[in-house]
Write an enzyme that holds these catalytic residues in place. Structure first.
Site, PDB file in Angstrom:
ATOM      1  N   ASP A 177       0.862  -1.175   0.000  1.00 42.97           N
ATOM      2  CA  ASP A 177       0.000   0.000   0.000  1.00 42.97           C
ATOM      3  C   ASP A 177       0.901   1.227   0.000  1.00 42.97           C
ATOM      4  OD1 ASP A 177      -2.298   1.579   0.110  1.00 42.97           O
ATOM      5  OD2 ASP A 177      -2.621   1.286   2.266  1.00 42.97           O
TER       6      ASP A 177
ATOM      7  N   TYR B  30      -5.038   4.311   0.421  1.00 47.22           N
ATOM      8  CA  TYR B  30      -6.053   3.385  -0.099  1.00 47.22           C
ATOM      9  C   TYR B  30      -5.624   2.798  -1.441  1.00 47.22           C
ATOM     10  CZ  TYR B  30      -8.623   6.174   3.345  1.00 47.22           C
ATOM     11  OH  TYR B  30      -9.001   6.857   4.476  1.00 47.22           O
ATOM     12  N   HIS B  31      -4.384   2.292  -1.481  1.00 49.91           N
ATOM     13  CA  HIS B  31      -3.850   1.675  -2.696  1.00 49.91           C
ATOM     14  C   HIS B  31      -3.384   0.242  -2.440  1.00 49.91           C
ATOM     15  CE1 HIS B  31      -2.607   6.027  -4.060  1.00 49.91           C
ATOM     16  NE2 HIS B  31      -3.921   5.826  -4.102  1.00 49.91           N
ATOM     17  N   PRO B  32      -4.209  -0.625  -1.853  1.00 47.13           N
ATOM     18  CA  PRO B  32      -3.755  -1.998  -1.594  1.00 47.13           C
ATOM     19  C   PRO B  32      -3.597  -2.784  -2.894  1.00 47.13           C
ATOM     20  CG  PRO B  32      -6.092  -1.813  -1.130  1.00 47.13           C
ATOM     21  CD  PRO B  32      -5.605  -0.423  -1.420  1.00 47.13           C
TER      22      PRO B  32
END
Length: 553
Positions: free
Chosen positions: A294, A468-470
């Site tokens: 992330d 919020y970049h998993p």
């Protein structure tokens, strides 16, 4: 119910595949989506972006386990539970990633996914609109489903940020999605005619007019595998279980959280973990759920001495007027996500291409809209792009109704702390430039008193937030790589007629926001699934700073 192709998830990649797989009318396609409609202003109005990610109606509501290196905090991990998936609740920022990100994918075993291979798919998916503000037309797409635009940048703080970067000695760039990512310049957004241009609006909604594409609202529970082949999906609705049969393939596009969770529930994953939960092992793939990555970021906030920030609209009266203007005309402040200037920088000499990203916002407020500073201010969201920390998604139980365990293991490497301290000090240097002299008040956070490494570390531990970049939990690689989950054709290794195509297949996180590369994965995977000839490789070469060995700017 049955179809040639059954796609689980209607998000960024799922909607793109639904569009492309049904395009020629030869194949029946069925999309399984648990979430409901994306209609209404909370999703469709760009400036309302903080609302849907905080609404259980639209979000799965995942939270991490206590993060040991962030003081035991449990961080939110929003994932879209709605038509369009996370593209319907995200910040609408459009970043392809750096060319070398994809070259790294190829070097790690994702053959055919180098930048020369994927650039034509980025171009195919785009309808790019520069708004007369420069850019690289040769590098961009003109007639794809996904409209990419730029905000008006009417607030003078947007230009001040870019000018300050140049005054600090950094590069400018007219188009970070073109030849030259490095530098300060305009930020791009998936907004069209004043509306959020999600994957649902771009791909799925037009495709649903075709008779061979169907969308059904069900909760997927597991993939049905018979004799080593995926044959369908077990779904649930209102307590009733049924099986949707796939004549050709099952394709998971359920996010980097739900895709590995569904594989584990289906008996595909690390054998020891499956055995602990009493799940029969169909394929022992130890990499499933691992390699979770992330982007973390900090909000460096500065008071503004002039009343020109968005804070003047932070009241019910102004919000109502902005909403009414948007509802009637799709114009005004409601028609932008307000992320209109950006920067991609290198953290030091010897770093070949950018590893720091900035979003600039003319207000001091949390990304989720939960805490605004009292008074006028502005902020730079900043964070390192290539953290060495890795986490995992694992089973909480064998019950499909139980959410998975999510542990990012944020800040578990000393390198993370070094990089974040540098980000804070670098941001202070940029905001101290002459371009901000007419606007700069006191530093709101971290606050001018936080100077030493220990003081900055305390701020990081308490205030670092997920961007919020998993991604990365079903890593793409060579078939002889035990930790790889899918091969370069997106096929799950060890199970026939089953693919994964979403951000979970990224070998390593890309440089920037993930919506664009996720859609690209759906575009390219569609050609693999249909056995089509791939788009010809590009000969375009990215700009690399000639001073990268000697300095950071």
């Amino acid at each position: 119910m049955e179809a040639d192709f059954v796609i689980i998830g209607s998000g960024s990649a799922g909607s793109a595949m639904a569009h492309r797989l049904s395009e020629d009318g030869r194949h029946s396609v069925l999309v399984v989506e648990y979430g409901g409609t994306d209609a209404g202003p909370f999703i469709q109005m760009p400036a309302a972006l903080s609302y849907p990610m905080n609404m259980r109606r639209y979000d799965w509501g995942f939270r991490t386990e206590p993060e040991p290196h962030l003081g035991g905090r449990r961080l939110a991990c929003p994932r879209g539970k709605v038509i369009g998936g996370s593209s319907s609740i995200n910040g609408m920022v459009y970043v392809r990633g750096h060319a070398h990100d994809f070259d790294h994918w190829a070097a790690e075993g994702a053959e055919g996914w180098a930048y020369a291979d994927v650039l034509p798919y980025f171009q195919r998916m785009e309808s790019w609109h520069s708004g007369g503000h420069g850019g690289d037309p040769v590098w961009r797409g003109r007639d794809g489903p996904l409209h990419v635009t730029r905000g008006p940048r009417a607030n003078p703080l947007f230009q001040a940020f870019v000018d300050a970067g140049a005054q600090a000695g950094f590069e400018r760039t007219d188009d970070y999605n073109g030849e030259k990512q490095e530098g300060f310049g305009p930020m791009e957004q998936t907004v069209w005619n004043g509306r959020r241009w999600s994957a649902a609006n771009a791909y799925l909604r037009p495709a649903l007019k075709r008779s061979n594409l169907r969308l059904v609202r069900r909760r997927a529970r597991r993939v049905i595998v018979e004799e080593g082949r995926a044959t369908g999906v077990e779904v649930e609705r209102g307590g009733t279980l049924e099986v949707i049969h796939a004549r050709r393939e099952v394709i998971l596009a359920a996010s980097s959280i739900n895709s590995p969770h569904l594989l584990l529930l289906s008996g595909i994953g690390p054998a020891d973990e499956l055995a602990r939960h009493g799940i029969d092992v169909i394929a022992d793939r130890p990499g499933i759920g691992r390699n979770l990555q992330d982007h973390l970021e900090l909000y460096i906030q500065q008071a503004c001495t002039q009343p020109i920030t968005l804070f003047k609209h932070w009241n019910l009266w102004s919000k109502g007027l902005i909403g009414a203007q948007w509802l009637l005309t799709k114009t005004g402040l409601g028609a932008s996500n307000q992320f209109e200037s950006a920067a991609f920088l290198r953290s030091g000499p010897g770093v070949e291409y950018p590893d720091i990203q900035y979003h600039f916002l003319p207000m001091a407020v949390r990304y989720d809209g939960q805490a605004a500073a009292e008074g006028h201010g502005f902020q730079a969201h900043v964070g390192p792009m290539r953290s060495p920390s890795r986490g995992q998604v694992t089973l909480r139980s064998a019950d499909p109704g139980e959410p998975p365990r999510i542990q990012f293991n944020y800040m578990s490497h000393e390198r993370d702390w070094v990089d974040f301290r540098h980000c804070i000090r670098l941001t202070r240097e940029i905001l101290a430039q002459a371009a901000f002299d007419p606007y700069r008040g006191a530093e709101i956070q971290p606050g001018a008193e936080a100077r030493t490494d220990d003081e900055l570390d305390g701020f990081i531990r308490q205030h670092a937030e997920s961007a919020y970049h998993p991604c990365g939990t079903c890593r793409m690689g060579r078939t002889d790589d035990r930790d790889a989950v899918v091969d370069p054709l997106c096929r799950v290794i060890g199970v026939d007629r089953l693919r994964v195509a979403d951000s979970s297949i990224f070998p390593r996180i890309t440089n920037g926001n993930l919506n664009a590369p996720s859609i690209m994965v759906g575009e390219k995977a569609s050609d693999h699934i249909l056995g089509r000839d791939l788009l010809p490789r590009s000969n375009l070469q990215p700009w690399i700073n000639p001073r990268w060995r000697e300095c950071d700017r």
